[in-house]
Design a protein around this motif. Structure first.
Motif, mmCIF file in Angstrom:
data_model
loop_
_atom_site.group_PDB
_atom_site.id
_atom_site.type_symbol
_atom_site.label_atom_id
_atom_site.label_comp_id
_atom_site.label_asym_id
_atom_site.label_seq_id
_atom_site.Cartn_x
_atom_site.Cartn_y
_atom_site.Cartn_z
ATOM 1 N N TRP A 20 1.061 -1.317 -0.048
ATOM 2 C CA TRP A 20 0.070 -0.058 -0.042
ATOM 3 C C TRP A 20 0.918 1.012 -0.002
ATOM 4 O O TRP A 20 1.837 1.087 0.776
ATOM 5 C CB TRP A 20 -0.989 0.075 1.311
ATOM 6 N N ASP A 21 1.147 2.433 -1.271
ATOM 7 C CA ASP A 21 1.475 3.243 -0.878
ATOM 8 C C ASP A 21 3.099 3.237 -1.132
ATOM 9 O O ASP A 21 3.557 3.339 -0.577
ATOM 10 C CB ASP A 21 1.008 4.628 -0.093
ATOM 11 N N SER A 37 4.561 0.824 0.325
ATOM 12 C CA SER A 37 4.960 -0.324 1.836
ATOM 13 C C SER A 37 4.405 -1.058 1.775
ATOM 14 O O SER A 37 3.509 -1.593 1.071
ATOM 15 C CB SER A 37 4.820 0.243 2.832
ATOM 16 N N TRP A 52 7.744 -0.176 6.787
ATOM 17 C CA TRP A 52 7.719 1.841 4.974
ATOM 18 C C TRP A 52 8.693 0.936 4.234
ATOM 19 O O TRP A 52 9.861 0.509 4.194
ATOM 20 C CB TRP A 52 8.285 2.869 6.367
ATOM 21 N N VAL A 102 -0.562 3.318 6.872
ATOM 22 C CA VAL A 102 -0.254 4.166 6.354
ATOM 23 C C VAL A 102 0.217 5.642 6.137
ATOM 24 O O VAL A 102 0.829 6.347 5.868
ATOM 25 C CB VAL A 102 -1.435 4.099 4.505
ATOM 26 N N ALA A 144 2.860 8.249 5.834
ATOM 27 C CA ALA A 144 2.921 9.619 5.690
ATOM 28 C C ALA A 144 3.398 10.501 6.072
ATOM 29 O O ALA A 144 4.205 11.412 5.688
ATOM 30 C CB ALA A 144 1.056 9.775 5.146
ATOM 31 N N GLU A 153 7.371 10.755 6.474
ATOM 32 C CA GLU A 153 7.323 11.205 4.749
ATOM 33 C C GLU A 153 8.111 12.942 4.713
ATOM 34 O O GLU A 153 8.152 12.906 3.989
ATOM 35 C CB GLU A 153 6.655 10.654 3.616
#
Length: 172
Positions: free
Chosen positions: A59-60, A62, A82, A150, A154, A157
């Protein structure tokens, strides 16, 4: 002036409302890998079964695992890693960010692990489901594990921006 409905019920003036049957009135059933897979498929998520028999997907960018732990596989754990690794020299800054996350939020538990000379960031949401779990409860736990994982990644990030986008993920 009329009395509110609850007062009339207490005083015997109104019948007690009939309980509507809801899907969340289902009895708890044992946790199984198939039930977790059914949830993921129903949402259109792509995943595979790894060599350990665990469900996993990305997902995204990761990686997330859906683990059944415990003697009777009664503990559900949604664990995310991650996609990035961080140099050991940034351990103090990343540890502060992880501590802030854990202090300010219930989910997911976040922690760092040293892997091959770098730091990896993990998220975990776990629940002991020995008495069983309804479909509604299972959906909430899985959504919580994925969604908050997630969100954690994020948020990090923003603190430690990457040089580029997440790596391309091969089709599962």
């Amino acid at each position: 002036m009329s009395a509110p409905g609850w007062l009339l019920r207490v005083l015997g003036g109104l019948p007690k409302p009939a309980k509507d049957p809801h899907p969340d009135d289902e009895p708890p059933r044992p946790l199984t890998r198939d039930r977790v897979g059914e949830y993921l498929l129903a949402r259109g998520y792509r995943f595979v079964v790894d060599e350990d028999g665990d469900l996993t997907g990305t997902w995204d960018g990761s990686r997330f695992w859906f683990l059944l732990l415990g003697d009777q596989h009664e503990i559900l754990q949604v664990r995310g890693r991650w996609y990035r690794t961080v140099p050991l020299s940034q351990r103090a800054a990343l540890a502060l960010a992880v501590n802030d996350w854990n202090r300010e939020r219930i989910w997911p538990k976040a922690y760092l692990r040293e892997e091959e000379g770098t730091l990896a960031l993990y998220s975990e949401v776990s629940a002991d489901l020995e008495p069983g779990v309804t479909d509604v409860q299972l959906a909430q736990l899985l959504a919580c594990g994925l969604g908050t994982g997630v969100q954690l990644f994020a948020a990090l990030e923003q603190i430690l921006p990457a040089d580029g986008p997440p790596p391309a993920v091969p089709d599962n």
